[in-house]
Motif scaffolding. Structure first.
Motif, short mmCIF file in Angstrom:
data_model
loop_
_atom_site.label_atom_id
_atom_site.label_comp_id
_atom_site.label_asym_id
_atom_site.label_seq_id
_atom_site.Cartn_x
_atom_site.Cartn_y
_atom_site.Cartn_z
N HIS A 133 0.78 -1.16 -0.26
CA HIS A 133 -0.45 0.06 -0.07
C HIS A 133 0.49 1.23 -0.30
N MET A 134 2.61 1.09 0.51
CA MET A 134 3.01 2.25 0.38
C MET A 134 3.56 2.81 -0.71
N LYS A 135 3.73 1.47 -1.81
CA LYS A 135 4.19 2.00 -3.38
C LYS A 135 2.77 2.96 -4.25
N GLN A 136 3.60 4.39 -4.75
CA GLN A 136 1.99 5.37 -4.92
C GLN A 136 3.56 5.49 -6.00
N PRO A 137 2.04 6.41 -7.17
CA PRO A 137 3.02 6.79 -8.15
C PRO A 137 3.90 8.02 -7.96
N LEU A 138 5.05 8.45 -9.13
CA LEU A 138 5.17 10.03 -9.33
C LEU A 138 5.05 11.25 -8.61
N PRO A 139 4.55 12.12 -7.93
CA PRO A 139 3.48 13.36 -7.99
C PRO A 139 4.00 14.45 -8.98
N LEU A 166 15.08 17.38 -11.78
CA LEU A 166 13.93 17.17 -11.05
C LEU A 166 12.64 17.17 -11.77
N ASP A 167 12.95 18.27 -13.00
CA ASP A 167 11.59 18.30 -14.05
C ASP A 167 12.14 16.96 -14.75
N THR A 168 13.53 16.16 -15.20
CA THR A 168 13.39 15.50 -15.44
C THR A 168 13.35 13.60 -14.93
N PHE A 169 13.44 14.48 -14.46
CA PHE A 169 13.48 12.56 -13.30
C PHE A 169 11.20 12.43 -13.36
N GLY A 173 9.51 9.58 -14.50
CA GLY A 173 9.17 8.95 -13.77
C GLY A 173 7.45 8.53 -13.55
N GLN A 174 7.06 9.96 -14.54
CA GLN A 174 5.34 9.74 -14.50
C GLN A 174 5.78 8.74 -15.99
N GLU A 175 5.95 9.20 -17.57
CA GLU A 175 6.38 8.05 -18.15
C GLU A 175 6.04 6.82 -18.30
#
Length: 393
Positions: A133-139, A166-169, A173-175
């Motif tokens: 449950h702790m695993k979450q997508p990158l906001p 930060l923006d690239t990371f 992560g979202q992709e």
């Protein structure tokens, strides 16, 4: 049944379910911390560095610190104060306890964890879904923890550089669309990797600037000079490749003559010379026959066709080489010496004589090849005898 003799000290009772849920190394360290916390009454437990090393003799300090950091990043424990082994001991609290106790019960400067709390390490072992449950997508507005930025600064990476990544990371992560609980760890690795790439690019640019700052003409293409010689770097590269130094020296004259006659202009003559010698050496090594037993040269010896092919690659006239065969055979018959490969000896001899031919006056000024090859060095009988006694080849 008696126990195995290797079990002579205290063992760590490890939950297989816990190890499968959070990882083997994390489960080992969490078990040790949990056992130590049970013996203490306060909400924040303390375990000295010496005691921690005794419980984990199979790890060094770096490994203990990395696994402890992994437990913090996964939200399984909360650590107050410096990370191991920067202080005398580790002050820690399980996340479930940190969320149920008041702030006044915590040591000074303790920061509560903001991640989803667990019930207890035992509950993790019996209810694996709580960790999942702790695993979450990158906001989209995700920010790294202050500890992560501080660790990057300890590695010599400026905070401004970390923030610029930060923006690239976040985009990557979202992709990927993955649900993770170690985004801070992944951000740390991402920034370090980008920093290494940036430093390498900067060093290459600085070396290029240093090469051209004091010699701008080095970058300008120019025809080859009749007195051109390969630089020391080119010679070292060829010698490290296992090429005979004498073979390299013999190839200079033919290389200069070929490109001087073409009149092309380049700024990479050393690179072209390396490529030229490597090609000739590969053909030479693959074509020239080497006998396992040395033999005397035969009276009717003739070079193999491969010899003439190799010489033609060096732009050496075949007729010039054929004229040298009788004197070559005569000399080695009279010397009564034995060698493994007469083709190899003949190639070296022709290359040396061709270099001497190119060095004669009038050859660099464009005298015809027919004039230059008209029995060079045979003006008198004395000169002929002296030429046959020449053992430099």
């Amino acid at each position: 049944m008696p126990s195995h003799p290797l079990f002579s000290d205290k063992t760590i009772a490890l939950s297989a379910t816990l190890a499968a849920t959070i990882g083997l190394e994390e489960a080992v360290l969490l078990t040790v911390l949990n056992d130590a916390a049970r013996l203490q009454s306060q909400s924040w437990a303390r375990l000295g560095n010496h005691a921690l090393r005794q419980h984990l003799p199979f790890w060094d300090d770096v490994s203990i610190r990395n696994v402890l950091r992994s437990l913090v990043d996964k939200g399984l424990i909360s650590v107050q104060g410096p990370m191991f082994p920067d202080a005398e001991g580790v002050i820690y609290c399980f996340v479930a306890e940190a969320s149920t106790h008041n702030v006044s019960d915590r040591p000074p400067q303790a920061r509560p964890q903001t991640s989803q709390p667990l019930q207890s390490p035992a509950a993790v072992a019996t209810v694996p879904a709580s960790v999942g449950h702790m695993k979450q997508p990158l906001p989209q507005r995700w920010q790294p923890q202050e500890d992560t930025l501080a660790r990057l600064e300890q590695h010599g990476i400026p905070r401004s550089f970390s923030c610029s990544q930060l923006d690239t990371f976040i985009l990557q992560g979202q992709e990927q669309g993955a649900n993770r609980n170690d985004w801070n760890t992944r951000f740390f690795r991402h920034v370090k990797q980008q920093w290494v790439y940036t430093q390498n690019d900067a060093q290459r640019g600085q070396r290029q600037l240093e090469r051209t700052a004091f010699n701008p003409a080095q970058e300008e293409a120019s025809p080859i000079s009749h007195h051109w010689q390969p630089n020391q770097d080119a010679l070292q590269i060829l010698e490290r490749a296992g090429i005979d130094p004498q073979f390299i020296a013999d190839a200079v004259a033919e290389f200069v003559l070929y490109w001087a006659e073409r009149g092309d202009a380049f700024k990479t003559w050393n690179s072209k010379f390396i490529q030229h010698v490597r090609q000739q050496w590969a053909r030479y090594s693959a074509s020239v026959e080497h006998s396992s037993l040395p033999t005397r040269i035969a009276d009717n010896w003739q070079p193999s066709p491969d010899c003439y092919d190799i010489l033609s690659m060096g732009h050496i006239d075949r007729r010039f080489a054929e004229q040298l065969v009788p004197e070559f055979v005569l000399y080695w018959r009279d010397s009564n010496q034995v060698h493994n490969s007469w083709n190899s000896r003949f190639l070296q001899y022709v290359k040396q004589q061709w270099g001497k031919r190119l060095a004669q006056p009038g050859e660099a000024n464009g005298t015809s090849a027919q004039q230059a090859t008209a029995q060079p060095g045979y003006a008198t009988a004395e000169a002929s005898i002296q030429r046959l006694k020449d053992t430099s080849w």
